[in-house]
Design a protein around this motif. Sequence first.
Motif, PDB file in Angstrom:
ATOM      1  N   ALA A 282       1.919 -20.840   1.927  1.00  0.00           N
ATOM      2  CA  ALA A 282       3.143 -21.476   1.444  1.00  0.00           C
ATOM      3  C   ALA A 282       4.239 -20.445   1.194  1.00  0.00           C
ATOM      4  CB  ALA A 282       2.851 -22.261   0.163  1.00  0.00           C
ATOM      5  N   LEU A 283       3.837 -19.241   0.819  1.00  0.00           N
ATOM      6  CA  LEU A 283       4.788 -18.148   0.582  1.00  0.00           C
ATOM      7  C   LEU A 283       5.221 -17.478   1.886  1.00  0.00           C
ATOM      8  CD1 LEU A 283       2.988 -16.547  -2.482  1.00  0.00           C
ATOM      9  CD2 LEU A 283       5.244 -17.635  -2.548  1.00  0.00           C
ATOM     10  N   GLU A 284       4.586 -17.877   2.988  1.00  0.00           N
ATOM     11  CA  GLU A 284       4.875 -17.330   4.316  1.00  0.00           C
ATOM     12  C   GLU A 284       4.618 -15.832   4.397  1.00  0.00           C
ATOM     13  OE1 GLU A 284       8.825 -18.618   5.348  1.00  0.00           O
ATOM     14  OE2 GLU A 284       8.157 -20.667   5.724  1.00  0.00           O
ATOM     15  N   ALA A 285       3.504 -15.409   3.796  1.00  0.00           N
ATOM     16  CA  ALA A 285       3.087 -14.017   3.966  1.00  0.00           C
ATOM     17  C   ALA A 285       2.814 -13.755   5.435  1.00  0.00           C
ATOM     18  CB  ALA A 285       1.831 -13.746   3.136  1.00  0.00           C
ATOM     19  N   ASP A 286       3.183 -12.577   5.918  1.00  0.00           N
ATOM     20  CA  ASP A 286       2.982 -12.248   7.323  1.00  0.00           C
ATOM     21  C   ASP A 286       1.506 -12.153   7.678  1.00  0.00           C
ATOM     22  OD1 ASP A 286       5.770 -11.967   7.996  1.00  0.00           O
ATOM     23  OD2 ASP A 286       5.756 -10.071   6.902  1.00  0.00           O
ATOM     24  N   LEU A 287       0.705 -11.727   6.714  1.00  0.00           N
ATOM     25  CA  LEU A 287      -0.717 -11.512   6.949  1.00  0.00           C
ATOM     26  C   LEU A 287      -1.468 -11.833   5.661  1.00  0.00           C
ATOM     27  CD1 LEU A 287      -2.914 -10.330   8.855  1.00  0.00           C
ATOM     28  CD2 LEU A 287      -2.352  -8.067   7.925  1.00  0.00           C
ATOM     29  N   ILE A 288      -2.619 -12.470   5.775  1.00  0.00           N
ATOM     30  CA  ILE A 288      -3.449 -12.807   4.615  1.00  0.00           C
ATOM     31  C   ILE A 288      -4.840 -12.241   4.844  1.00  0.00           C
ATOM     32  CG2 ILE A 288      -4.357 -14.643   3.148  1.00  0.00           C
ATOM     33  CD1 ILE A 288      -2.110 -16.453   4.301  1.00  0.00           C
ATOM     34  N   LEU A 289      -5.327 -11.442   3.909  1.00  0.00           N
ATOM     35  CA  LEU A 289      -6.630 -10.805   4.019  1.00  0.00           C
ATOM     36  C   LEU A 289      -7.471 -11.097   2.790  1.00  0.00           C
ATOM     37  CD1 LEU A 289      -5.615  -7.237   5.276  1.00  0.00           C
ATOM     38  CD2 LEU A 289      -6.456  -9.140   6.663  1.00  0.00           C
ATOM     39  N   ALA A 290      -8.783 -11.105   2.973  1.00  0.00           N
ATOM     40  CA  ALA A 290      -9.670 -11.276   1.830  1.00  0.00           C
ATOM     41  C   ALA A 290      -9.524 -10.110   0.863  1.00  0.00           C
ATOM     42  CB  ALA A 290     -11.120 -11.397   2.299  1.00  0.00           C
ATOM     43  N   SER A 291      -9.295  -8.923   1.395  1.00  0.00           N
ATOM     44  CA  SER A 291      -9.221  -7.716   0.574  1.00  0.00           C
ATOM     45  C   SER A 291      -8.481  -6.618   1.331  1.00  0.00           C
ATOM     46  CB  SER A 291     -10.637  -7.234   0.237  1.00  0.00           C
ATOM     47  OG  SER A 291     -10.627  -5.928  -0.291  1.00  0.00           O
ATOM     48  N   VAL A 292      -7.965  -5.662   0.591  1.00  0.00           N
ATOM     49  CA  VAL A 292      -7.388  -4.456   1.192  1.00  0.00           C
ATOM     50  C   VAL A 292      -8.438  -3.757   2.045  1.00  0.00           C
ATOM     51  CG1 VAL A 292      -6.618  -2.109   0.618  1.00  0.00           C
ATOM     52  CG2 VAL A 292      -5.583  -4.073  -0.532  1.00  0.00           C
ATOM     53  N   ALA A 293      -9.698  -3.906   1.674  1.00  0.00           N
ATOM     54  CA  ALA A 293     -10.778  -3.270   2.425  1.00  0.00           C
ATOM     55  C   ALA A 293     -10.798  -3.709   3.887  1.00  0.00           C
ATOM     56  CB  ALA A 293     -12.123  -3.574   1.773  1.00  0.00           C
ATOM     57  N   ASP A 294     -10.215  -4.875   4.181  1.00  0.00           N
ATOM     58  CA  ASP A 294     -10.210  -5.396   5.546  1.00  0.00           C
ATOM     59  C   ASP A 294      -9.037  -4.895   6.387  1.00  0.00           C
ATOM     60  OD1 ASP A 294     -12.445  -6.916   4.876  1.00  0.00           O
ATOM     61  OD2 ASP A 294     -11.234  -8.633   4.254  1.00  0.00           O
ATOM     62  N   LEU A 295      -8.104  -4.200   5.789  1.00  0.00           N
ATOM     63  CA  LEU A 295      -6.893  -3.823   6.507  1.00  0.00           C
ATOM     64  C   LEU A 295      -7.126  -2.848   7.655  1.00  0.00           C
ATOM     65  CD1 LEU A 295      -3.838  -4.065   6.823  1.00  0.00           C
ATOM     66  CD2 LEU A 295      -3.576  -2.289   5.067  1.00  0.00           C
ATOM     67  N   PRO A 296      -7.902  -1.766   7.476  1.00  0.00           N
ATOM     68  CA  PRO A 296      -8.028  -0.803   8.580  1.00  0.00           C
ATOM     69  C   PRO A 296      -8.542  -1.423   9.880  1.00  0.00           C
ATOM     70  CG  PRO A 296      -8.843   0.169   6.547  1.00  0.00           C
ATOM     71  CD  PRO A 296      -8.600  -1.296   6.261  1.00  0.00           C
ATOM     72  N   ALA A 297      -9.384  -2.448   9.792  1.00  0.00           N
ATOM     73  CA  ALA A 297      -9.969  -3.060  10.983  1.00  0.00           C
ATOM     74  C   ALA A 297      -9.067  -4.120  11.598  1.00  0.00           C
ATOM     75  CB  ALA A 297     -11.323  -3.671  10.646  1.00  0.00           C
ATOM     76  N   HIS A 298      -7.992  -4.483  10.930  1.00  0.00           N
ATOM     77  CA  HIS A 298      -7.137  -5.549  11.443  1.00  0.00           C
ATOM     78  C   HIS A 298      -6.286  -5.055  12.606  1.00  0.00           C
ATOM     79  CE1 HIS A 298      -4.114  -8.744  11.578  1.00  0.00           C
ATOM     80  NE2 HIS A 298      -5.005  -9.497  10.945  1.00  0.00           N
ATOM     81  N   VAL A 299      -5.997  -5.961  13.510  1.00  0.00           N
ATOM     82  CA  VAL A 299      -5.237  -5.609  14.719  1.00  0.00           C
ATOM     83  C   VAL A 299      -3.867  -5.030  14.385  1.00  0.00           C
ATOM     84  CG1 VAL A 299      -4.257  -7.924  15.002  1.00  0.00           C
ATOM     85  CG2 VAL A 299      -4.540  -6.429  16.996  1.00  0.00           C
ATOM     86  N   VAL A 300      -3.274  -5.421  13.250  1.00  0.00           N
ATOM     87  CA  VAL A 300      -1.951  -4.913  12.899  1.00  0.00           C
ATOM     88  C   VAL A 300      -1.958  -3.391  12.742  1.00  0.00           C
ATOM     89  CG1 VAL A 300      -2.138  -5.049  10.371  1.00  0.00           C
ATOM     90  CG2 VAL A 300       0.076  -5.423  11.466  1.00  0.00           C
ATOM     91  N   MET A 301      -3.149  -2.813  12.450  1.00  0.00           N
ATOM     92  CA  MET A 301      -3.238  -1.378  12.264  1.00  0.00           C
ATOM     93  C   MET A 301      -3.726  -0.653  13.511  1.00  0.00           C
ATOM     94  SD  MET A 301      -2.168  -1.210   9.209  1.00  0.00           S
ATOM     95  CE  MET A 301      -2.354   0.564   9.088  1.00  0.00           C
ATOM     96  N   SER A 302      -3.901  -1.374  14.621  1.00  0.00           N
ATOM     97  CA  SER A 302      -4.512  -0.781  15.803  1.00  0.00           C
ATOM     98  C   SER A 302      -3.692   0.360  16.397  1.00  0.00           C
ATOM     99  CB  SER A 302      -4.728  -1.853  16.878  1.00  0.00           C
ATOM    100  OG  SER A 302      -3.488  -2.439  17.263  1.00  0.00           O
ATOM    101  N   GLY A 303      -2.375   0.357  16.169  1.00  0.00           N
ATOM    102  CA  GLY A 303      -1.543   1.432  16.703  1.00  0.00           C
ATOM    103  C   GLY A 303      -1.236   2.502  15.685  1.00  0.00           C
ATOM    104  N   ALA A 304      -1.894   2.445  14.530  1.00  0.00           N
ATOM    105  CA  ALA A 304      -1.590   3.393  13.455  1.00  0.00           C
ATOM    106  C   ALA A 304      -2.296   4.725  13.712  1.00  0.00           C
ATOM    107  CB  ALA A 304      -2.022   2.822  12.104  1.00  0.00           C
ATOM    108  N   SER A 305      -1.557   5.675  14.214  1.00  0.00           N
ATOM    109  CA  SER A 305      -2.131   7.007  14.438  1.00  0.00           C
ATOM    110  C   SER A 305      -1.004   7.994  14.679  1.00  0.00           C
ATOM    111  CB  SER A 305      -3.099   7.001  15.619  1.00  0.00           C
ATOM    112  OG  SER A 305      -2.422   6.660  16.811  1.00  0.00           O
ATOM    113  N   ARG A 306      -1.324   9.252  14.526  1.00  0.00           N
ATOM    114  CA  ARG A 306      -0.340  10.309  14.836  1.00  0.00           C
ATOM    115  C   ARG A 306      -0.978  11.321  15.766  1.00  0.00           C
ATOM    116  NH1 ARG A 306       2.436  11.686   8.939  1.00  0.00           N
ATOM    117  NH2 ARG A 306       3.570   9.758   8.724  1.00  0.00           N
TER     118      ARG A 306
END
Length: 227
Positions: A203-227
Amino acid sequence: MIELAIFDMAGTTVNDRDEVYRVLRASTERFGAQFSDEEFQQWMGTEKRWAITNLLQIGGVEADEALIEEAWTWFRTELRRTYTEHPPVPLAGVEQALRDLKARGVRIGLTTGFSREITDLILDAIGWSGSDLIDLSVAGDEVPAGRPEPFLIQAVMERLEVSEAAAVISAGDTAADVESARRAGVTSVGVLTGHLSRADFEALEADLILASVADLPAHVVMSGASR
């Protein structure tokens, strides 16, 4: 590509056993304020002195500056006592998630509605003060206004020299977290480790909803996160 991940503290990365909300509620109800759970929920995640001021008003208390200061002082004293006796701990999986993100070159910022003194108390208790897990923390009393204004997020971006909003993701467990991210123009993440449901975040129109921060690294949104 995500360069910076910003996280709320209590309820998002830190388990404080809901003590902050118990103490916040008590700090206003002890002066006679009365409000519904829904009204109280609106002030979760906001800067705490501001929350106290508004909860007193909503609760029917004619609060002058002296009374607000008394409530604020009681809140800080009681929170320091309970956090000292029962220290907060990181939520399950969060420290590993931060390590995974850092290993990809993602910078980590913490934002909070706590004052600096309470923020440092928590960071000391969980062993994050001076830790390489985080790059920066910004407290609620270090910006012109707390959530839902975007200033906490903007302060992290400015101090860590990340200028592109598209390169930033901001996660939290409250409506104020989502709205703050929206106003800052960054990707908003609602996590279900607080008091809001998936439906609430939808209802708040969050871009992404996760069970926990612990799930963030595996999410596709982070797939390009690297240097």
